[in-house]
Design a protein around this motif. Structure first.
Motif, PDB file in Angstrom:
ATOM      1  N   GLY A 123      67.682  -9.692 -20.996  1.00 29.79           N
ATOM      2  CA  GLY A 123      67.995 -10.031 -22.362  1.00 29.79           C
ATOM      3  C   GLY A 123      68.280 -11.507 -22.552  1.00 29.79           C
ATOM      4  N   ASP A 124      68.049 -12.303 -21.531  1.00 28.77           N
ATOM      5  CA  ASP A 124      68.282 -13.750 -21.583  1.00 28.77           C
ATOM      6  C   ASP A 124      66.921 -14.448 -21.464  1.00 28.77           C
ATOM      7  N   THR A 125      66.558 -15.190 -22.503  1.00 28.59           N
ATOM      8  CA  THR A 125      65.238 -15.837 -22.503  1.00 28.59           C
ATOM      9  C   THR A 125      65.126 -16.935 -21.453  1.00 28.59           C
ATOM     10  N   SER A 126      66.250 -17.416 -20.965  1.00 23.47           N
ATOM     11  CA  SER A 126      66.221 -18.474 -19.954  1.00 23.47           C
ATOM     12  C   SER A 126      66.307 -17.927 -18.532  1.00 23.47           C
ATOM     13  N   ALA A 127      66.317 -16.631 -18.389  1.00 24.82           N
ATOM     14  CA  ALA A 127      66.436 -16.020 -17.062  1.00 24.82           C
ATOM     15  C   ALA A 127      65.175 -16.277 -16.246  1.00 24.82           C
ATOM     16  N   THR A 128      65.386 -16.464 -14.955  1.00 18.65           N
ATOM     17  CA  THR A 128      64.269 -16.670 -14.033  1.00 18.65           C
ATOM     18  C   THR A 128      64.377 -15.696 -12.870  1.00 18.65           C
ATOM     19  N   VAL A 129      63.351 -15.679 -12.062  1.00 18.30           N
ATOM     20  CA  VAL A 129      63.292 -14.758 -10.934  1.00 18.30           C
ATOM     21  C   VAL A 129      63.751 -15.462  -9.669  1.00 18.30           C
ATOM     22  N   GLY A 130      64.544 -14.758  -8.893  1.00 15.31           N
ATOM     23  CA  GLY A 130      64.970 -15.274  -7.604  1.00 15.31           C
ATOM     24  C   GLY A 130      64.213 -14.581  -6.486  1.00 15.31           C
ATOM     25  N   ALA A 131      64.206 -15.190  -5.322  1.00 19.03           N
ATOM     26  CA  ALA A 131      63.507 -14.659  -4.142  1.00 19.03           C
ATOM     27  C   ALA A 131      62.051 -14.358  -4.463  1.00 19.03           C
ATOM     28  N   LEU A 132      61.403 -15.326  -5.106  1.00 23.72           N
ATOM     29  CA  LEU A 132      60.011 -15.144  -5.519  1.00 23.72           C
ATOM     30  C   LEU A 132      59.089 -15.138  -4.309  1.00 23.72           C
TER      31      LEU A 132
END
Length: 212
Positions: free
Chosen positions: A131-140
């Motif tokens: 629900g956060d537009t600035s969220a990113t993925v970790g451990a890509l």
């Protein structure tokens, strides 16, 4: 002592282009069909994976090739259609279709290699989940399927190059399948006046049994 000189036979010289045409045709068909199948298969596999932090916990995410980019699958279908269309056209048209086939393969290779390290699709999923537009993925992380798609594109590219080089030696569709060709009508068989059944059949067909 007599010397024998080997002189090429005219038939063998004339048959050489035909053999080259048959071999190149077989290789192009195999490479084009196999390359399209490989590219389509690879597009349905997982290309990227990672985790998103949601409510203090890690949520696993993954993206298939079609989620990352739809270009390889689309170009694979275009290449397969171009491979079939090569036999429906001749001369300049065949060159254009062969060029389209080669460009389709080159496009798959370029897109697959560029997308091999792309994580934007996972970032979009992370934004939706958290629900956060600035969220990113970790451990890509990324799998090897983008490179498999690139191999499929290289096979299609090879088929296109073979079509450009040897396409003029390949057969084309028979003219009887072309539009606008009318089959000659068969002439009616003359009616034997001594056979009444033929006279009645001619009358049923709307023909004049007297031949007048």
């Amino acid at each position: 002592m007599e010397y024998v000189t080997a002189v090429p036979h005219p038939r063998s010289e004339a048959a050489a282009p035909a053999r080259s045409g048959r071999r190149s045709l077989a290789v192009a068909l195999l490479c084009g069909a196999l390359g399209a199948a490989v590219a389509l298969l690879a597009s349905r596999q997982r290309w990227a994976e990672g985790t998103a932090t949601v409510a203090g916990g890690a949520f696993p995410l993954s993206a298939k090739g079609s989620d990352v980019t739809g270009v390889p699958a689309a170009l694979a279908i275009v290449g397969l259609a171009a491979l079939v269309a090569v036999f429906a056209v001749r001369k300049a048209g065949r060159l254009l279709v062969a060029a389209l086939l080669a460009l389709s393969g080159a496009g798959i290779v370029a897109t697959a290699l560029v997308s091999a390290s792309d994580g934007s699709s996972l970032d979009e999923q992370a934004a939706k989940v958290s629900g956060d537009t600035s969220a990113t993925v970790g451990a890509l992380g990324h799998t090897g399927w983008p490179y498999v798609a690139a191999v499929g594109g290289a096979l299609i590219l090879l088929a296109g190059l073979l079509a450009l080089r040897y396409g003029s030696l390949w057969p084309a569709m028979s003219g009887r399948y072309e539009r606008g060709t009318d089959r000659p009508r068969r002439k009616a068989r003359p009616v034997d006046p001594e056979r009444p059944e033929e006279i009645w059949k001619a009358l049923d067909r709307g023909e004049d049994p007297t031949g007048a």
